[in-house]
Scaffold this active site. Sequence first.
Site, mmCIF file in Angstrom:
data_model
loop_
_atom_site.group_PDB
_atom_site.id
_atom_site.type_symbol
_atom_site.label_atom_id
_atom_site.label_comp_id
_atom_site.label_asym_id
_atom_site.label_seq_id
_atom_site.Cartn_x
_atom_site.Cartn_y
_atom_site.Cartn_z
ATOM 1 N NE ARG A 102 2.619 8.983 7.749
ATOM 2 C CZ ARG A 102 3.141 10.297 7.156
ATOM 3 N NH1 ARG A 102 2.886 10.583 5.654
ATOM 4 N NH2 ARG A 102 3.774 11.178 7.823
ATOM 5 C CG HIS A 191 9.259 13.657 9.380
ATOM 6 N ND1 HIS A 191 9.900 14.710 9.419
ATOM 7 C CD2 HIS A 191 8.463 13.396 8.470
ATOM 8 C CE1 HIS A 191 9.368 15.618 8.562
ATOM 9 N NE2 HIS A 191 8.303 14.781 7.755
ATOM 10 C CD GLU A 396 7.995 8.631 5.685
ATOM 11 O OE1 GLU A 396 8.059 8.967 4.366
ATOM 12 O OE2 GLU A 396 7.831 9.104 6.444
#
Length: 418
Positions: A102, A191, A396
């Site tokens: 990420r 996000h 996610e």
Amino acid sequence: MNNLTILVINCGSSSLKYQLFKMPQKENLAKGNVERIGETENAFIYQKTSDGRELKKNSGEMKDRLLLSDHKAAFQYVIEALLDSKMGILKSIQDIDVVAHRVVHGGEHYSDSVIITQDVLQVIEDLADLAPLHNPANVQGIRSAMEVLPGIPQTATFDTAFHQTIPEQAFRYALPNEMYEKYQIRRYGFHGTSHRYVASKALELLNRSAENTNLISCHLGNGCSITAISKGKSVDTSMGFTPLEGLMMGTRSGDIDPAIIPYLVINKGYSIEEVNKILNKKSGALGLYEKTNDMRDIVEAAQNGDKKAQLTLDIYTYRIKKYIGAYCALMIKVDVLIFTGGVGQNSWFIRQMICRHLQNLGIHLDKELNREIGGNTGSISHDYSPITIMVIPTDEEQQMAIDAYDLVDEKWPVKIIR
Ligand code: ADP
């Protein structure tokens, strides 16, 4: 189609969260976290495998080496934990096919996840200026993985990428042009991976095509943002240049009049560092309720008649309503409203407050379904509601594994390279 085992990494300044997926089955094999990296005595690792075995260890117990002294050491220990003969899930280090990272900021460079090359790594490092708290930690995670697992493909999924489709009228601030041209000051949004995941899940569950569907997705966690999605693309979002803009959050103010900042500095003697801290760490639910920013406690206090808690929730939900109204206006017709994030997924009370009196927009909440759904996935609107309201727990990490799988399976025949 290859079967690939993908290690998903989310590196913060002193933490490393990870999940292991078997793809394309989307099977979660294990998850864990290393916290307080660098704190000699207090750093610890926790791992749980899908069959329920738990590994817990703190750095004080690791006698021969300071295993959690930095990100590389933490990453090394994650691999050891995954390979542990009793508590692990992998037989050999060779079983890890891809590492997916990420990364918070991709600037204007990335509108999709990418395979990490030296050039990509350089861009992520250069973007540290825009995300000083996050990108450097993400780079440390990538470098650690490269050193510990050399030759294994690594991918990056950016929080900002999904929002790169937002049109200029929505992403530009009305500041002098040079602020954008010289300093890249514009709205980026965050996000993105969560909004993309819940939107695609909603389309799948409702059996609708992206092409014919407009959605509004509310990610309400500690950080909160709301996104307008049309034809599968983000067309506006509430967070901006940083994750401070937009909705009121756990400890962040969200939208304020920018003139408050010079007023506090020039007229009231605050330093700019203090103001920054107030806006990011001492505002939002914490600033208003004062005792905590945990929405569970605030909801409970409001239900027991606490006036401060009630006002906190009134301000919180009022702003969400305003954004929903704005996004209904800009997309003309909305088909789906999604709630996700710790608060959005779990709090029937807050969802009910948000949806109250929005019937004129086509939002008809079924109060019973809303209460009964718990934290599960499903619809919570009446059958006759023009807008389908849904609760969808975000994932996610799964989205990152899907992206990594698609990238590597298509472009990089890993099994052959080895
Ligand atoms: P993050 O943004 O850090 O990933 P989460 O998405 O996990 O955080 O959301 C954390 C927030 O969710 C906390 O404020 C927590 O109080 C809130 N939350 C979790 N369950 C509930 C609930 N049942 N009711 C209200 N708030 C809840």
